[in-house]
Design a protein around this motif. Sequence first.
Motif, PDB file in Angstrom:
ATOM      1  N   SER A 204       0.836  -1.206   0.000  1.00 41.24           N
ATOM      2  CA  SER A 204       0.000   0.000   0.000  1.00 41.24           C
ATOM      3  C   SER A 204       0.869   1.252   0.000  1.00 41.24           C
ATOM      4  CB  SER A 204      -0.911   0.012   1.221  1.00 41.24           C
ATOM      5  OG  SER A 204      -1.836  -1.031   1.134  1.00 41.24           O
TER       6      SER A 204
ATOM      7  N   ASP B  96      -6.028  -0.685  -4.792  1.00 41.48           N
ATOM      8  CA  ASP B  96      -5.476  -1.360  -3.613  1.00 41.48           C
ATOM      9  C   ASP B  96      -6.494  -2.366  -3.098  1.00 41.48           C
ATOM     10  OD1 ASP B  96      -4.073  -2.130  -1.415  1.00 41.48           O
ATOM     11  OD2 ASP B  96      -3.675  -0.093  -0.679  1.00 41.48           O
ATOM     12  N   GLU B  97      -6.240  -3.642  -3.402  1.00 41.59           N
ATOM     13  CA  GLU B  97      -7.154  -4.732  -3.039  1.00 41.59           C
ATOM     14  C   GLU B  97      -8.599  -4.401  -3.415  1.00 41.59           C
ATOM     15  OE1 GLU B  97      -6.446  -6.581   0.761  1.00 41.59           O
ATOM     16  OE2 GLU B  97      -4.586  -5.451   0.978  1.00 41.59           O
TER      17      GLU B  97
END
Lengths: 226, 404
Positions: A45, A166-167
Motif C-alpha cells: 500500500s 489497492d485490493e
Amino acid sequence: MIELSHIRRSFQVGDQLVHALDDVSLVIEEGAYVSIMGPSGSGKSTLLNLIGLLDRPSAGSYRLNGQDVTALSDYEQAQVRNRSIGFVFQMFHLIPRLTAAENVELPLLLAGMPPEQRRPLVDAALAELQMTDRSRHRPDQLSGGQRQRVAIARAVVTQPKVLLADEPTGNLDQHSGAAVISILETLNRRGITLIMVTHDPEMGRRARRRLRMVDGRLSGTADGTA
Amino acid sequence: MALHSGDLRRFAWRALRGFPARTLLMLTAMAIGVSAVVLLTALGEGARRYVTGEFASLGTNLLIVFPGRSETAGINPSTMMGETPRDLTLDDAQALLRSHSVRRIAPINVGSADVSRQRRSREVVILGSNQDLLDIRHWEIDQGRFLPSADLTSASPVAVIGDKIRAELFGAERALGEWIRIGDRRFRVIGILGTEGRSIGVDVQETVIIPVASAQQLFNTASLFRILVEAKSRDAIEPAKKFIIDLLQQRHQGERDVTVITQDAVLQTFDRILTALTYAVGGIAAISLAVAGILIMNVMLVAVTQRTAEIGLLKALGATPRQILTLILAEALMLSAIGASAGMALGQLGSYLIRVVFPQLPAQAPGWSLLTALAVAILTGLLFSLLPARRAARLDPVLALTGR
Ligand SMILES: Nc1ncnc2c1ncn2[C@@H]1O[C@H](COP(=O)(O)OP(=O)(O)OP(=O)(O)O)[C@@H](O)[C@H]1O
Ligand SMILES: [Mg+2]
C-alpha cells in the motif's frame, strides 16, 4: 511512464525506524498491467500511495511522464492527482450522502469544470460500468459490487493515465470480485496503466507483470523483468 | 482550481443536511445568541423611546424653573426633591412674562389634601396653577372649562378635576357645577379633564387643579414648587433661559438661587443614558455569540474528525488544501448565516410580542444592532471554524483514508 529510483519510505514508530519501502527502483511503462503481491506489512500500500502522490518518499526520486513529481508543491501534486491518477480502494470510499452520479462527479467538480460539461462525462462513465439505472441511488442502496463499480466510474471519469487499485476485490464475494477485475482489465486494454495490489494469487497471475514485495523490497518477479 | 460557487453551496448544504443533529445544535446556539442581541437591544431602545416620548408629552419648548441652585445642568436629587433655599414667588412668575422669548408661564404649587363630597372622601394630589397650564401641557378638557384667566393672585374657589376623581366622588351623578370640599375649604367643580395617561409620575386623571393663589392659601405658603415656562420657539429657549436666570438673580438680591432646566437637556441626558444602556445590554448579549462561536469550533472539530476519511478521499481525488479549507468554511458560513437569520426572526418576533403585550413600550431593535448582530454572528462562525478548517486542510491523506 512511472520511474522510481532508490525510493525509501520510513516511519518513526517510538524510538524505532520502520522501513516500509527500502531502496525500491521500478519502471512501469504506459499501458502496463501490473499486480503487486506479498505478505501483509510488506509495503504494498505504501508503494501504491507513493505512486499516487498521496505520500512523499523519505529518499529517492520519482518521475511521472518525465516530470520529477517529488519536487512539486501540495497544490501541484493535487492537480496531478486530479488529472492523471485514478484510485480504487478496498473500502470503496464513496460519500454516503451523495448519489452515485454525484460521487462520480466529484473529481470534475474539484477540477472546477462547469456543471453542464460534467453531466455528459458522468453519464458516459456510469454507462460504461452499466450503472446508469442506479445513478440516483445512494451508496447504502447499492451492493458491494455496485459500489465498487461506482468507485471505478469515479476513478476513470477524468480519463487518467494511471489507475491504482489497492485490493479492489478485498471486500467483495468471488462473483462480483471477478466482475470488477474484468472491468479493470477492459479499461487496461483501452490503454490505461493498471497497477493493482492483491492478496489473491489467481488474480495476481492474470497481470502481464507481477511484482512481489517482501519487507519493503521488490524481490524478483514472475515474469523476470523487474 | 476554483470550485464553482454553486457547487460549493450545494456541497456545503448536503454536508449540513447529512449531519442534522450537529447542524441543529449549532443553528440553535447561533440563533439564541443573535436573538438575545436583537431582543435586548429592542428592549433598551424601547425604554429609550418610552422615556423620551414621556418627556416630549410634557410640552414643547418647555423650561422648568426650580428654586435652589444646582451645579449641573441636568437633574440631581436636590432638584428632584424640590428643596427650597429661597422661595420662588408669584411675583417672580409674573415678572417672567416680560421677556420677548416667553410665550406663557404656569406657576405650580403641589400638595396633597383630602377631597370629599358628602360621605365620600380620599386623599388627592392638588395642583395649584393658572389657565395656561392647559396649553403648556397639551391637556384636554372633557366637560366644562379650565381655570379662569383671572389675575394670578385671585384665589377663586373653583376646581378642575380628573376623570377618575369625578367617578369616585360623583359616580354617575352630574359633577359640573357641584361643590366639593378640599381640606377645610369649599370649591366648585368647573371642568373635568379628559386627558389620559401620566405626566411624570402624576396620573392626570387623579389630580385636582385649583388656582395657584387658592393652593397657596390651602397649603399656607407663599412659595411656588416650580414655574413652567413655554418659550416662543425652539430658538427662543436659550434666550429665555438666560433672561430667567438674570431676572431672578436681580430679583433675589444678586443671588443665583434658581435652576432652569430645559426639556431638551433632560431629554438628551435620558437619551444618552438609555442609549448607553442599550449598547451595554447588546454587548452582554454579544457574549452569548462568542459562546456560540466556541461551540461551533468544537462541533466543527468533531465534524472534521468524523469526516476524516471523506477529506482523505477528496484529497485523493485531487482537492487542494485550499479547496478543503474553502469547503469547511463554506459550511460554517452557511450555518452562521442561517442561524443568524433564524435568530433575527426570533428576536423580531419577540420584540413584536413585547409590543403587543406592553403597548407603551415600543420595543424595536435599532438598525445598527441588527447589522452588528448579523456581522458578529457570521464573523464568529468563520473565525471559530478557521482552526478546524485548517486542520482538515492539513490532514495527511494516507492516514485519513486508512482511518489511522
Ligand atoms: N503511518 C505509518 N506509521 C507507522 N508505520 C507505518 C505507517 N504506514 C505504514 N507503516 C508500516 O509500514 C509497513 C508497510 O505497510 P503497508 O500498509 O504498506 O503494508 P501492506 O503491504 O499494504 O500490508 P497489507 O497487505 O496488510 O495491506 C508496515 O510495517 C506498517 O506497519
Ligand atoms: Mg495494504
